[in-house]
Motif scaffolding. Sequence first.
Motif, PDB file in Angstrom:
ATOM      1  N   SER A  31       0.829  -1.212   0.000  1.00  0.00           N
ATOM      2  CA  SER A  31       0.000   0.000   0.000  1.00  0.00           C
ATOM      3  C   SER A  31       0.861   1.259   0.000  1.00  0.00           C
ATOM      4  CB  SER A  31      -0.976   0.002   1.176  1.00  0.00           C
ATOM      5  OG  SER A  31      -0.272  -0.019   2.394  1.00  0.00           O
ATOM      6  N   ASP A  32       1.992   1.233   0.718  1.00  0.00           N
ATOM      7  CA  ASP A  32       2.913   2.368   0.675  1.00  0.00           C
ATOM      8  C   ASP A  32       3.508   2.518  -0.723  1.00  0.00           C
ATOM      9  OD1 ASP A  32       2.470   2.936   3.337  1.00  0.00           O
ATOM     10  OD2 ASP A  32       4.313   1.965   4.040  1.00  0.00           O
ATOM     11  N   ALA A  33       3.748   1.390  -1.387  1.00  0.00           N
ATOM     12  CA  ALA A  33       4.300   1.415  -2.738  1.00  0.00           C
ATOM     13  C   ALA A  33       3.342   2.105  -3.701  1.00  0.00           C
ATOM     14  CB  ALA A  33       4.612  -0.003  -3.210  1.00  0.00           C
ATOM     15  N   GLU A  34       2.063   1.823  -3.561  1.00  0.00           N
ATOM     16  CA  GLU A  34       1.074   2.474  -4.431  1.00  0.00           C
ATOM     17  C   GLU A  34       1.061   3.983  -4.200  1.00  0.00           C
ATOM     18  OE1 GLU A  34      -1.977  -1.335  -4.622  1.00  0.00           O
ATOM     19  OE2 GLU A  34      -2.592   0.492  -3.571  1.00  0.00           O
ATOM     20  N   ASP A  35       1.099   4.379  -2.925  1.00  0.00           N
ATOM     21  CA  ASP A  35       1.125   5.811  -2.609  1.00  0.00           C
ATOM     22  C   ASP A  35       2.387   6.474  -3.162  1.00  0.00           C
ATOM     23  OD1 ASP A  35      -1.262   5.534  -1.262  1.00  0.00           O
ATOM     24  OD2 ASP A  35      -0.329   5.454   0.735  1.00  0.00           O
ATOM     25  N   LEU A  36       3.520   5.777  -3.001  1.00  0.00           N
ATOM     26  CA  LEU A  36       4.788   6.316  -3.476  1.00  0.00           C
ATOM     27  C   LEU A  36       4.777   6.474  -4.993  1.00  0.00           C
ATOM     28  CD1 LEU A  36       7.700   7.180  -2.889  1.00  0.00           C
ATOM     29  CD2 LEU A  36       8.353   4.770  -3.082  1.00  0.00           C
ATOM     30  N   LEU A  37       4.314   5.458  -5.708  1.00  0.00           N
ATOM     31  CA  LEU A  37       4.270   5.541  -7.160  1.00  0.00           C
ATOM     32  C   LEU A  37       3.330   6.653  -7.608  1.00  0.00           C
ATOM     33  CD1 LEU A  37       5.040   4.584  -9.961  1.00  0.00           C
ATOM     34  CD2 LEU A  37       3.246   2.836  -9.784  1.00  0.00           C
ATOM     35  N   GLN A  38       2.189   6.772  -6.942  1.00  0.00           N
ATOM     36  CA  GLN A  38       1.240   7.831  -7.296  1.00  0.00           C
ATOM     37  C   GLN A  38       1.873   9.217  -7.136  1.00  0.00           C
ATOM     38  OE1 GLN A  38      -1.770   7.252  -8.545  1.00  0.00           O
ATOM     39  NE2 GLN A  38      -2.144   9.422  -8.826  1.00  0.00           N
ATOM     40  N   ALA A  39       2.587   9.422  -6.024  1.00  0.00           N
ATOM     41  CA  ALA A  39       3.241  10.710  -5.785  1.00  0.00           C
ATOM     42  C   ALA A  39       4.324  10.973  -6.833  1.00  0.00           C
ATOM     43  CB  ALA A  39       3.838  10.744  -4.382  1.00  0.00           C
ATOM     44  N   ALA A  40       5.092   9.940  -7.171  1.00  0.00           N
ATOM     45  CA  ALA A  40       6.154  10.105  -8.172  1.00  0.00           C
ATOM     46  C   ALA A  40       5.571  10.379  -9.558  1.00  0.00           C
ATOM     47  CB  ALA A  40       7.036   8.857  -8.205  1.00  0.00           C
ATOM     48  N   LEU A  41       4.471   9.721  -9.890  1.00  0.00           N
ATOM     49  CA  LEU A  41       3.836   9.973 -11.189  1.00  0.00           C
ATOM     50  C   LEU A  41       3.235  11.375 -11.240  1.00  0.00           C
ATOM     51  CD1 LEU A  41       2.195   6.517 -11.965  1.00  0.00           C
ATOM     52  CD2 LEU A  41       4.173   7.562 -13.089  1.00  0.00           C
ATOM     53  N   ALA A  42       2.736  11.858 -10.131  1.00  0.00           N
ATOM     54  CA  ALA A  42       2.213  13.227 -10.092  1.00  0.00           C
ATOM     55  C   ALA A  42       3.343  14.218 -10.361  1.00  0.00           C
ATOM     56  CB  ALA A  42       1.557  13.504  -8.748  1.00  0.00           C
ATOM     57  N   LYS A  43       4.503  13.972  -9.752  1.00  0.00           N
ATOM     58  CA  LYS A  43       5.665  14.842  -9.998  1.00  0.00           C
ATOM     59  C   LYS A  43       6.094  14.755 -11.463  1.00  0.00           C
ATOM     60  CE  LYS A  43       8.958  16.059  -6.872  1.00  0.00           C
ATOM     61  NZ  LYS A  43       9.943  16.031  -5.859  1.00  0.00           N
ATOM     62  N   THR A  44       6.083  13.547 -11.994  1.00  0.00           N
ATOM     63  CA  THR A  44       6.470  13.339 -13.387  1.00  0.00           C
ATOM     64  C   THR A  44       5.502  14.056 -14.322  1.00  0.00           C
ATOM     65  OG1 THR A  44       7.401  11.201 -12.793  1.00  0.00           O
ATOM     66  CG2 THR A  44       6.988  11.584 -15.127  1.00  0.00           C
ATOM     67  N   TYR A  45       4.223  13.981 -14.016  1.00  0.00           N
ATOM     68  CA  TYR A  45       3.210  14.639 -14.841  1.00  0.00           C
ATOM     69  C   TYR A  45       3.467  16.144 -14.893  1.00  0.00           C
ATOM     70  CZ  TYR A  45      -1.326  16.170 -16.550  1.00  0.00           C
ATOM     71  OH  TYR A  45      -2.323  16.764 -17.276  1.00  0.00           O
ATOM     72  N   LEU A  46       3.804  16.718 -13.736  1.00  0.00           N
ATOM     73  CA  LEU A  46       4.060  18.155 -13.695  1.00  0.00           C
ATOM     74  C   LEU A  46       5.310  18.544 -14.487  1.00  0.00           C
ATOM     75  CD1 LEU A  46       3.198  18.891  -9.959  1.00  0.00           C
ATOM     76  CD2 LEU A  46       1.834  19.452 -11.987  1.00  0.00           C
ATOM     77  N   ALA A  47       6.269  17.638 -14.579  1.00  0.00           N
ATOM     78  CA  ALA A  47       7.519  17.921 -15.288  1.00  0.00           C
ATOM     79  C   ALA A  47       7.529  17.311 -16.692  1.00  0.00           C
ATOM     80  CB  ALA A  47       8.697  17.383 -14.484  1.00  0.00           C
ATOM     81  N   TRP A  48       6.428  16.774 -17.124  1.00  0.00           N
ATOM     82  CA  TRP A  48       6.367  16.000 -18.363  1.00  0.00           C
ATOM     83  C   TRP A  48       6.959  16.730 -19.569  1.00  0.00           C
ATOM     84  CZ3 TRP A  48       5.738  11.063 -19.155  1.00  0.00           C
ATOM     85  CH2 TRP A  48       5.466  10.600 -20.430  1.00  0.00           C
ATOM     86  N   GLU A  49       6.606  17.964 -19.759  1.00  0.00           N
ATOM     87  CA  GLU A  49       7.086  18.708 -20.934  1.00  0.00           C
ATOM     88  C   GLU A  49       8.561  19.083 -20.817  1.00  0.00           C
ATOM     89  OE1 GLU A  49       5.472  18.962 -23.793  1.00  0.00           O
ATOM     90  OE2 GLU A  49       3.910  17.795 -22.801  1.00  0.00           O
TER      91      GLU A  49
END
Length: 166
Positions: A31-49
Amino acid sequence: MVVNHEEFRAYVQSRGAALLRVANQITGNPSDAEDLLQAALAKTYLAWEKIKDRASLDGYVRRAMVNINISWWRRRKLEEFPAERLPDVPIQPEARNRYDELEQALDRLPARQRTAIVLRYYEDMSEMEIARALGISVGTVKSSVSRGMAKLRDDLLVSADRKSLN
């Protein structure tokens, strides 16, 4: 900022399972892994361009997961955790009063002496680290700590004498 939503969605769909395995290895908890991946993907989304080399996306997400996990770990260090057993001796009211007296005596010290003592004995910093932090010489740190400790001893001794008279 225009994010190519479809490109991001395709990346998450194709690499999500592998990234979740990495997150699980980092956290050791699904469950922590899911939260961690979600947070990292959110950061990635913001930096995507800003990420021009799409081949380095996995590395970017992994680095974000490591950084976020370290940040979470540091924050958790400050929380309370249950112990297997309670401490043998609870803090006595007299000890609490002495602590309060010490805090009051510290407040009565000049700012430099108080700061040097707090950094030295509460934060466990070396004299060199204190000198750098305060922008003063090591000799000034030594004399500030020495003079401050002498004032604290006198102040606490006088306080103890006053109590014994009452």
